[in-house]
Design a protein around this motif. Structure first.
Motif, PDB file in Angstrom:
ATOM      1  N   ALA A  94      -1.539  58.178 -12.400  1.00  0.00           N
ATOM      2  CA  ALA A  94       0.073  58.440 -12.170  1.00  0.00           C
ATOM      3  C   ALA A  94       0.201  59.920 -12.242  1.00  0.00           C
ATOM      4  CB  ALA A  94       0.915  57.726 -13.006  1.00  0.00           C
ATOM      5  N   CYS A  95      -0.609  60.260 -13.133  1.00  0.00           N
ATOM      6  CA  CYS A  95      -0.461  62.051 -13.355  1.00  0.00           C
ATOM      7  C   CYS A  95      -1.153  62.632 -12.545  1.00  0.00           C
ATOM      8  CB  CYS A  95      -1.332  62.332 -14.747  1.00  0.00           C
ATOM      9  SG  CYS A  95      -0.222  61.801 -16.369  1.00  0.00           S
ATOM     10  N   GLN A  96      -1.863  62.052 -11.579  1.00  0.00           N
ATOM     11  CA  GLN A  96      -2.517  62.651 -10.496  1.00  0.00           C
ATOM     12  C   GLN A  96      -1.531  62.377  -9.199  1.00  0.00           C
ATOM     13  OE1 GLN A  96      -6.979  62.316  -9.878  1.00  0.00           O
ATOM     14  NE2 GLN A  96      -6.742  60.955 -11.707  1.00  0.00           N
ATOM     15  N   GLY A  97      -0.490  61.803  -9.216  1.00  0.00           N
ATOM     16  CA  GLY A  97       0.428  61.614  -8.204  1.00  0.00           C
ATOM     17  C   GLY A  97       0.462  60.163  -7.354  1.00  0.00           C
ATOM     18  N   HIS A  98      -0.667  59.369  -8.008  1.00  0.00           N
ATOM     19  CA  HIS A  98      -0.716  58.119  -7.438  1.00  0.00           C
ATOM     20  C   HIS A  98       0.454  57.202  -7.518  1.00  0.00           C
ATOM     21  CE1 HIS A  98      -2.471  54.089  -6.648  1.00  0.00           C
ATOM     22  NE2 HIS A  98      -3.355  54.690  -6.067  1.00  0.00           N
ATOM     23  N   MET A  99       1.300  57.005  -6.355  1.00  0.00           N
ATOM     24  CA  MET A  99       2.480  56.242  -6.496  1.00  0.00           C
ATOM     25  C   MET A  99       2.678  54.997  -6.691  1.00  0.00           C
ATOM     26  SD  MET A  99       4.654  55.910  -2.741  1.00  0.00           S
ATOM     27  CE  MET A  99       3.284  54.846  -2.200  1.00  0.00           C
ATOM     28  N   ILE A 100       1.659  54.326  -6.584  1.00  0.00           N
ATOM     29  CA  ILE A 100       1.928  52.928  -7.121  1.00  0.00           C
ATOM     30  C   ILE A 100       1.569  52.878  -8.595  1.00  0.00           C
ATOM     31  CG2 ILE A 100       1.070  50.432  -6.876  1.00  0.00           C
ATOM     32  CD1 ILE A 100       0.363  51.268  -4.047  1.00  0.00           C
ATOM     33  N   SER A 101       0.764  53.845  -9.081  1.00  0.00           N
ATOM     34  CA  SER A 101       0.321  53.861 -10.503  1.00  0.00           C
ATOM     35  C   SER A 101       1.572  54.246 -11.172  1.00  0.00           C
ATOM     36  CB  SER A 101      -0.651  54.738 -10.849  1.00  0.00           C
ATOM     37  OG  SER A 101      -2.059  54.182 -10.307  1.00  0.00           O
ATOM     38  N   GLN A 102       2.532  55.358 -10.618  1.00  0.00           N
ATOM     39  CA  GLN A 102       3.760  55.661 -11.310  1.00  0.00           C
ATOM     40  C   GLN A 102       4.711  54.477 -11.426  1.00  0.00           C
ATOM     41  OE1 GLN A 102       4.462  58.916  -8.286  1.00  0.00           O
ATOM     42  NE2 GLN A 102       3.441  60.259  -9.621  1.00  0.00           N
ATOM     43  N   TYR A 103       4.732  53.705 -10.032  1.00  0.00           N
ATOM     44  CA  TYR A 103       5.293  52.627 -10.278  1.00  0.00           C
ATOM     45  C   TYR A 103       5.116  51.473 -11.422  1.00  0.00           C
ATOM     46  CZ  TYR A 103       7.484  47.945  -8.763  1.00  0.00           C
ATOM     47  OH  TYR A 103       7.803  46.836  -8.796  1.00  0.00           O
ATOM     48  N   ALA A 105      -4.678  48.586 -19.108  1.00  0.00           N
ATOM     49  CA  ALA A 105      -3.983  48.874 -17.682  1.00  0.00           C
ATOM     50  C   ALA A 105      -3.178  50.201 -17.709  1.00  0.00           C
ATOM     51  CB  ALA A 105      -3.262  47.801 -17.343  1.00  0.00           C
ATOM     52  N   GLY A 106      -2.250  50.157 -18.684  1.00  0.00           N
ATOM     53  CA  GLY A 106      -1.384  51.641 -18.896  1.00  0.00           C
ATOM     54  C   GLY A 106      -2.042  52.726 -19.068  1.00  0.00           C
ATOM     55  N   LYS A 107      -3.204  52.862 -19.812  1.00  0.00           N
ATOM     56  CA  LYS A 107      -3.764  53.871 -19.702  1.00  0.00           C
ATOM     57  C   LYS A 107      -4.526  54.453 -18.427  1.00  0.00           C
ATOM     58  CE  LYS A 107      -5.020  53.541 -24.655  1.00  0.00           C
ATOM     59  NZ  LYS A 107      -6.056  53.457 -25.822  1.00  0.00           N
ATOM     60  N   LEU A 108      -4.858  53.351 -17.741  1.00  0.00           N
ATOM     61  CA  LEU A 108      -5.485  53.789 -16.647  1.00  0.00           C
ATOM     62  C   LEU A 108      -4.487  54.009 -15.474  1.00  0.00           C
ATOM     63  CD1 LEU A 108      -8.238  50.698 -16.505  1.00  0.00           C
ATOM     64  CD2 LEU A 108      -8.811  53.067 -16.021  1.00  0.00           C
ATOM     65  N   TYR A 109      -3.171  53.417 -15.615  1.00  0.00           N
ATOM     66  CA  TYR A 109      -2.196  53.756 -14.522  1.00  0.00           C
ATOM     67  C   TYR A 109      -1.701  55.265 -14.797  1.00  0.00           C
ATOM     68  CZ  TYR A 109      -1.613  48.862 -13.174  1.00  0.00           C
ATOM     69  OH  TYR A 109      -1.917  47.626 -12.502  1.00  0.00           O
ATOM     70  N   TYR A 110      -1.675  55.441 -16.295  1.00  0.00           N
ATOM     71  CA  TYR A 110      -1.168  56.905 -16.669  1.00  0.00           C
ATOM     72  C   TYR A 110      -2.128  57.791 -16.179  1.00  0.00           C
ATOM     73  CZ  TYR A 110      -0.042  60.801 -19.552  1.00  0.00           C
ATOM     74  OH  TYR A 110       0.352  61.946 -20.005  1.00  0.00           O
TER      75      TYR A 110
END
Length: 152
Positions: free
Chosen positions: A65-74, A57-62
């Motif tokens: 998130a690096c593309q600016g996906h707000m909820i993934s950053q959260y 999950a963390g790898k996918l969120y990362y």
């Protein structure tokens, strides 16, 4: 593909089927589609139809998130704060939460406020208030409650 996957994930017009959703999210996620990476992160983070896997999950969120996906950053910030699937790191937690906060995500603003309100040596009630106000202005009830307690 992503839209169909979201329908299966959320049960919109079809029965919820996490396995089908995961299958439909795989290809666009592997091609760098941030929303698909986010949803796969949710599936693995919550163990929806798969064994719960915070590392995946963390790898996918990362990636998202690096593309600016707000909820993934959260979500990534929360995972760093809790040490889920990675070593607990308050500096990285705040870094990612601030990115989501700067995009106006009220949950991130509240969470940053909560960290500043409670973080021992790094406690900063003025910063906590600042972030609680941002979240409260958007209707975040937790932030509104915390502000009420601070003012009391």
């Amino acid at each position: 593909q992503c839209n169909l996957a979201i329908m299966y994930h959320n049960g919109q017009g079809v029965n919820i089927d996490y396995e089908k959703a995961r299958g439909w999210f795989q290809t666009p996620a592997s091609q760098g589609h941030a929303e698909s990476q986010y949803y796969l992160g949710v599936i693995y983070g919550k163990g929806q139809g798969v064994k719960q896997d915070y590392i995946k999950a963390g790898k996918l969120y990362y990636k998202a998130a690096c593309q600016g996906h707000m909820i993934s950053q959260y979500n990534l910030g929360v995972m760093f704060n809790r040490g889920q699937g990675m070593k607990k790191n308050i500096v990285k937690a705040i870094e990612w939460l601030l990115k989501a906060s700067s995009q106006g995500y009220a949950e991130a603003q509240y969470y940053v406020g909560a960290i500043y309100a409670t973080e021992g040596l790094n406690q900063d009630l003025m910063k906590a208030r600042e972030f609680y106000l941002k979240a409260a202005d958007q209707g975040n009830q937790d932030a509104q409650c915390c502000l009420g307690v601070m003012y009391y």
